[in-house]
Design a protein around this motif. Structure first.
Motif, mmCIF file in Angstrom:
data_model
loop_
_atom_site.group_PDB
_atom_site.id
_atom_site.type_symbol
_atom_site.label_atom_id
_atom_site.label_comp_id
_atom_site.label_asym_id
_atom_site.label_seq_id
_atom_site.Cartn_x
_atom_site.Cartn_y
_atom_site.Cartn_z
ATOM 1 N N TYR A 25 0.945 -1.054 0.135
ATOM 2 C CA TYR A 25 0.064 -0.032 0.030
ATOM 3 C C TYR A 25 0.921 1.216 -0.039
ATOM 4 O O TYR A 25 1.924 1.090 0.569
ATOM 5 C CB TYR A 25 -0.820 -0.137 1.082
ATOM 6 N N ASP A 26 0.477 2.291 -0.687
ATOM 7 C CA ASP A 26 1.164 3.501 -0.794
ATOM 8 C C ASP A 26 0.701 4.297 0.592
ATOM 9 O O ASP A 26 -0.336 4.737 0.861
ATOM 10 C CB ASP A 26 0.657 4.220 -1.872
ATOM 11 N N VAL A 27 1.882 4.673 1.490
ATOM 12 C CA VAL A 27 1.511 5.395 2.705
ATOM 13 C C VAL A 27 1.088 6.849 2.295
ATOM 14 O O VAL A 27 0.291 7.298 3.182
ATOM 15 C CB VAL A 27 2.668 5.342 3.698
ATOM 16 N N ALA A 28 1.229 7.390 1.122
ATOM 17 C CA ALA A 28 0.726 8.789 1.076
ATOM 18 C C ALA A 28 -0.645 8.862 0.306
ATOM 19 O O ALA A 28 -1.141 9.857 0.081
ATOM 20 C CB ALA A 28 1.824 9.391 0.011
ATOM 21 N N VAL A 42 2.098 -3.162 8.466
ATOM 22 C CA VAL A 42 3.439 -2.575 8.781
ATOM 23 C C VAL A 42 3.454 -1.286 8.397
ATOM 24 O O VAL A 42 2.909 -0.877 7.278
ATOM 25 C CB VAL A 42 4.615 -3.361 7.839
ATOM 26 N N VAL A 43 4.137 -0.314 9.442
ATOM 27 C CA VAL A 43 3.975 1.057 9.135
ATOM 28 C C VAL A 43 5.278 1.459 8.894
ATOM 29 O O VAL A 43 6.265 1.145 9.852
ATOM 30 C CB VAL A 43 3.397 1.748 10.356
ATOM 31 N N TRP A 44 5.635 2.448 7.998
ATOM 32 C CA TRP A 44 6.903 3.218 7.895
ATOM 33 C C TRP A 44 6.732 4.330 7.005
ATOM 34 O O TRP A 44 6.471 4.298 6.100
ATOM 35 C CB TRP A 44 7.874 2.336 7.172
ATOM 36 N N GLY A 45 6.990 5.591 7.652
ATOM 37 C CA GLY A 45 6.980 6.751 6.816
ATOM 38 C C GLY A 45 5.596 7.304 6.502
ATOM 39 O O GLY A 45 5.418 8.148 5.672
ATOM 40 N N GLY A 285 18.284 7.816 11.331
ATOM 41 C CA GLY A 285 17.542 6.872 10.926
ATOM 42 C C GLY A 285 17.050 6.757 9.475
ATOM 43 O O GLY A 285 18.272 6.996 8.513
ATOM 44 N N GLY A 286 16.005 6.608 9.112
ATOM 45 C CA GLY A 286 15.661 6.274 7.896
ATOM 46 C C GLY A 286 15.879 5.186 6.822
ATOM 47 O O GLY A 286 15.321 4.961 5.947
#
Length: 314
Positions: A25-28, A42-45, A285-286
């Motif tokens: 999925y696209d987080v934006a 799962v979450v990132w950014g 991080g990142g």
């Protein structure tokens, strides 16, 4: 069949047990249609507003894995109270330790001043040539320097040997005193004893109610005027106004900051123009190293009904 949503902000994919469906999925973007049937995310950014939309669109979710070390964004997103949240503790140890070491070295080796001198085409005699190894009013090297690391978790365990390898004496500060990974660790009750002999104070504290502005005026006043402050934990743990005042009045030598109370740092912030403050744009991080292995292990445990790794207390 269990369904897990994976963000497009990371490359690769975890090895999934048979029967598990993985959907990117696209987080934006708005939540995908599959969110309504997702069992795990799962979450990132993820932007805060999109993460809140995802929480509302995924009522069946029972587990959220954030790849960040700090779970504050997920906890604020609105997932149900019974949803298990796991964090990315350990995924950022190497990269954050590397970046903090770079910031510490930049401070003690006067790199920001060198960059400014280069921009002016000015040969800075005071930064080169013959210099004393140690002086009471200036930190020039990590050799025999006293570095205090407040927030002595897994990142500090990776950072401390790097600092010691360059000759520094490292003292940790944590809730419980003792010896960790071969380094002495004191409780905050002993800060009045440790800080007056500190050359570099490194903040690696998490964002908690108890840690808000932990590095504030009282702490800064305990540091010697030669000391540098490096913060790579969370922006809320540092009182930026108190720091700016301490730097401007030369009560501390300066600071290197990778995290801020408001991010991105507003263009109107006086921190940008303070010559003794190095602004790093949350760059430590990142890069969640080994995230596939952590998610794969937790996915197996999730399917088997076993306890997950890195569970966050809610």
């Amino acid at each position: 069949m269990p369904l897990i949503l994976l963000p497009t902000t990371v490359d690769g994919a975890p090895t999934a047990p048979p029967g598990v469906e993985c959907v990117r999925y696209d987080v934006a973007a708005p939540p995908p249609p599959q969110a309504a049937h997702a069992d795990a995310v799962v979450v990132w950014g993820n932007p805060a507003d999109r993460l809140a939309e995802l929480a509302a669109a995924a009522p069946r979710v029972r587990w959220v894995q954030t790849l960040a070390a700090g779970p504050d964004a997920v906890l604020a997103a609105g997932f149900a109270p019974d949803v298990v949240v796991t964090n990315g503790r350990g995924l950022h140890d190497a990269t954050v330790a590397e970046h903090v070491l770079a910031l510490v070295l930049a401070c003690v080796r006067s790199v920001p001043a060198m960059v400014r001198a280069q921009a002016e085409h000015r040969w800075a005699d005071d930064l080169g040539g013959l210099q004393p190894l140690h002086s009471p009013d200036r930190v020039r090297t990590l050799i025999d320097a006293h570095v205090t690391v407040w927030g002595f978790g897994s990142i500090a365990a990776r950072l401390a040997p790097l600092l010691a390898g360059l000759g520094a004496h490292v003292t940790g500060v944590a809730t419980t005193a003792g010896d960790r990974h071969g380094f002495p660790v004191v409780s905050p009750a002993s800060l009045a004893e440790v800080l007056p002999r500190t050359d570099v104070l490194v903040g690696l504290l998490p964002a908690l109610t108890a840690t808000r502005h932990a590095i504030g005026r009282d702490v800064l006043d305990l540091l010697p005027s030669r000391a540098w402050v490096v913060n790579a934990g969370r922006g809320s743990t540092l009182d930026e106004d108190a720091l700016l005042d301490a730097v401007r009045t030369r009560r501390v030598a300066g600071a290197a900051l990778d995290v801020f109370a408001t991010e991105p740092l507003p263009t109107t912030s006086p921190l940008w123009d303070e010559p003794h403050v190095l602004v790093s744009p949350h760059a430590a991080g990142g890069r969640p190293v080994g995230w596939q292995d952590l998610v794969a292990e937790n996915l197996e445990r999730f399917v088997a009904g076993a306890p997950l790794r890195n569970v966050v207390r809610r």
